[in-house]
Motif scaffolding. Structure first.
Motif, short mmCIF file in Angstrom:
data_model
loop_
_atom_site.label_atom_id
_atom_site.label_comp_id
_atom_site.label_asym_id
_atom_site.label_seq_id
_atom_site.Cartn_x
_atom_site.Cartn_y
_atom_site.Cartn_z
N ALA A 221 0.85 -1.18 0.00
CA ALA A 221 0.00 0.00 0.00
C ALA A 221 0.89 1.24 0.00
O ALA A 221 2.10 1.14 0.26
CB ALA A 221 -0.91 -0.01 1.23
N PRO A 222 0.34 2.42 -0.28
CA PRO A 222 1.17 3.63 -0.24
C PRO A 222 1.91 3.83 1.07
O PRO A 222 3.00 4.39 1.10
CB PRO A 222 0.15 4.75 -0.49
N ARG A 223 1.32 3.34 2.19
CA ARG A 223 1.95 3.52 3.50
C ARG A 223 2.85 2.35 3.88
O ARG A 223 3.54 2.43 4.89
CB ARG A 223 0.88 3.70 4.58
N GLY A 224 2.82 1.25 3.13
CA GLY A 224 3.65 0.11 3.46
C GLY A 224 2.90 -1.21 3.25
O GLY A 224 1.86 -1.25 2.59
N GLU A 225 3.43 -2.27 3.84
CA GLU A 225 2.87 -3.60 3.62
C GLU A 225 1.46 -3.73 4.19
O GLU A 225 1.21 -3.45 5.36
CB GLU A 225 3.75 -4.67 4.27
N LEU A 226 0.54 -4.17 3.33
CA LEU A 226 -0.83 -4.46 3.72
C LEU A 226 -1.00 -5.97 3.67
O LEU A 226 -0.70 -6.60 2.66
CB LEU A 226 -1.81 -3.77 2.76
N PHE A 227 -1.50 -6.55 4.76
CA PHE A 227 -1.53 -8.00 4.94
C PHE A 227 -2.97 -8.47 5.15
O PHE A 227 -3.65 -7.94 6.03
CB PHE A 227 -0.65 -8.36 6.15
N TYR A 228 -3.41 -9.41 4.34
CA TYR A 228 -4.75 -9.99 4.48
C TYR A 228 -4.64 -11.49 4.77
O TYR A 228 -3.85 -12.19 4.13
CB TYR A 228 -5.54 -9.83 3.18
N PHE A 229 -5.43 -11.94 5.73
CA PHE A 229 -5.62 -13.38 5.98
C PHE A 229 -7.07 -13.71 5.64
O PHE A 229 -8.00 -13.07 6.13
CB PHE A 229 -5.33 -13.74 7.44
N LEU A 230 -7.26 -14.71 4.78
CA LEU A 230 -8.61 -15.11 4.35
C LEU A 230 -8.81 -16.58 4.64
O LEU A 230 -7.92 -17.41 4.39
CB LEU A 230 -8.79 -14.87 2.84
N LYS A 231 -9.99 -16.90 5.17
CA LYS A 231 -10.34 -18.29 5.45
C LYS A 231 -11.72 -18.60 4.89
O LYS A 231 -12.68 -17.83 5.11
CB LYS A 231 -10.32 -18.58 6.96
N SER A 232 -11.84 -19.69 4.14
CA SER A 232 -13.11 -20.10 3.55
C SER A 232 -13.50 -21.47 4.09
O SER A 232 -12.65 -22.34 4.30
CB SER A 232 -12.98 -20.17 2.02
N ASN A 233 -14.80 -21.65 4.33
CA ASN A 233 -15.31 -22.97 4.72
C ASN A 233 -16.01 -23.66 3.57
O ASN A 233 -16.72 -24.64 3.77
CB ASN A 233 -16.25 -22.84 5.94
N GLY A 234 -15.81 -23.13 2.37
CA GLY A 234 -16.40 -23.74 1.18
C GLY A 234 -17.72 -23.14 0.77
O GLY A 234 -18.37 -23.63 -0.15
N GLY A 235 -18.13 -22.06 1.43
CA GLY A 235 -19.42 -21.45 1.14
C GLY A 235 -19.30 -20.19 0.31
O GLY A 235 -18.26 -19.88 -0.26
N GLU A 236 -20.41 -19.45 0.28
CA GLU A 236 -20.47 -18.21 -0.49
C GLU A 236 -19.99 -17.00 0.31
O GLU A 236 -19.91 -15.89 -0.23
CB GLU A 236 -21.91 -17.95 -0.97
N LYS A 237 -19.67 -17.21 1.60
CA LYS A 237 -19.20 -16.13 2.45
C LYS A 237 -17.90 -16.56 3.12
O LYS A 237 -17.71 -17.75 3.40
CB LYS A 237 -20.23 -15.78 3.52
N PRO A 238 -17.01 -15.61 3.41
CA PRO A 238 -15.78 -15.99 4.12
C PRO A 238 -16.08 -16.34 5.57
O PRO A 238 -17.00 -15.80 6.18
CB PRO A 238 -14.92 -14.73 4.02
#
Length: 393
Positions: free
Chosen positions: A305-322
């Motif tokens: 990002a302009p300010r530095g490292e942007l970190f995302y953790f994503l977890k799915s259970n196999g559905g339409e929503k995280p």
């Protein structure tokens, strides 16, 4: 602003309705005369429940929610999220889509750095520089509006690609705007490195060594101004940065002046990269199909990002929503440098030291801890709603 005496120490509280910054944050500076001897920060005033909100929306709806974590970084948040979802779905966006994502990200970086330049100058009382840089910022905002129809929340990303293409007319407009901004950036570089009044407010102020930057976990231009050669676009390339590599901009001085110089030099790198991408834009489709149900699993997505490292953790259970979306923003990493290096400086230096990291309060304020007796481990939306009603009653 008020002054209180505590254990023979004078504490100057600033905020949460901040006299300089336009977002709420509460600071307490212990002073001995005009010299700061201690500092603390209290965040969390603009918590909006965005991470929790993602669990109640589908994968596509969350793009537009996560863009609103930060206005000036809206595209890079959407990019981090869509790249992560595509990793879970084992889908790769087409090369042209990747290039357009990267192009918009670099235009957003120009927008962010010019906005920061004006804010930081304003904190030092240099309102002429503030007005000039914000006037010129309109150029890149006009470019982004021409591409996407929006001046702040561009909404360029979709899962599997992008919404918008770049035609020849837009290409010519972008190049013309970049030429103008590069000329203006030369002027700004001359001002911040030669104006004696400005140098008096920035040189040897808030100095942080390379070792200190690493120990405190600083990221982005704040760390690179102290000689830390870390830029996610270079160390872990994503989107089109694999095809269009960047040159990492660093400075060894580590003071507030170095943070100005690094960001202005990064603008030159942005201009070079935008021209290169426009000259070698891949042909092909803008999107590829992504399933509505994302396969179960978890992943991380890292972007610059302009300010530095942007970190995302994503977890799915196999559905339409995280099942879980966790966001760690660069501002959260850089706060410790402000608190540590405010000590020893005059109270009048504090606004510029704060502005030096390009802080974003809305970026960090997504989580709050609530401790009450006999609480369940998981609260429902109704539990949170009732708690808010009782807390603010």
């Amino acid at each position: 602003m008020a002054v209180q005496e505590s254990n023979q120490k004078f504490i100057v509280p600033i905020g949460p309705q901040h006299p300089a910054l336009k977002e709420p944050g509460h600071f307490e500076f212990t002073v001995d005369g005009e010299i700061v001897t201690g500092a603390s920060v209290r965040l969390g005033y603009v918590h909006r429940g965005i991470e929790k909100g993602t669990e109640d929306r589908n994968w596509t709806q969350n793009i537009y929610l996560l863009e609103r974590i930060c206005g000036i970084c809206s595209h890079i948040h959407a990019t981090a999220y869509t790249e992560g979802v595509e990793q879970l779905a084992k889908v790769e966006a087409p090369p042209r889509a990747q290039a357009i994502r990267t192009l918009v990200a670099e235009l957003e970086r120009i927008h962010s750095h010019l906005l920061w330049l004006g804010v930081a100058a304003h904190e030092g009382g240099f309102d002429t520089l503030f007005m000039y840089s914000w006037r010129d910022r309109e150029t890149v905002m006009d470019i982004l509006e021409t591409i996407s129809g929006n001046r702040v929340h561009y909404s360029a990303n979709v899962l599997g690609g992008v919404k918008f293409d770049i035609d020849d007319k837009q290409r010519d407009m972008i190049l013309k705007g970049i030429d103008f901004l590069e000329q203006r950036t030369h002027h700004y570089m001359k001002v911040v490195t030669t104006d004696e009044t400005f140098l008096g407010r920035t040189r040897d102020v808030g100095t942080m060594t390379k070792e200190q930057a690493i120990a405190l976990g600083s990221v982005g231009p704040t760390a690179r101004a102290s000689g830390v050669t870390i830029d996610i676009r270079d160390s872990a390339p994503y989107a089109a940065y694999k095809t269009f590599p960047i040159n990492v901009i660093t400075d060894e001085n580590g003071d507030l002046l170095a943070r100005f110089v690094v960001r202005l030099k990064e603008l030159y790198e942005c201009y070079r990269l935008v021209r290169e991408m426009l000259d070698h834009m891949p042909e092909g489709e803008l999107t590829t199909r992504v399933p509505r149900r994302i396969p179960a699993g978890e992943t991380i997505s890292r972007v610059e990002a302009p300010r530095g490292e942007l970190f995302y953790f994503l977890k799915s259970n196999g559905g339409e929503k995280p099942e879980r979306v966790k966001v760690r923003t660069p501002s959260l990493c850089n706060w410790s440098s402000v608190i540590n290096f405010a000590v020893g400086h005059k109270l009048a230096d504090i606004p510029m030291i704060l502005a030096g990291i390009d802080p974003c309060f809305s970026c960090n304020d997504r989580l709050i801890k609530i401790r009450r007796a006999n609480d369940a481990q998981v609260w429902t939306w109704e539990d949170l709603r009732q708690h808010g009603i009782e807390y603010y009653r």
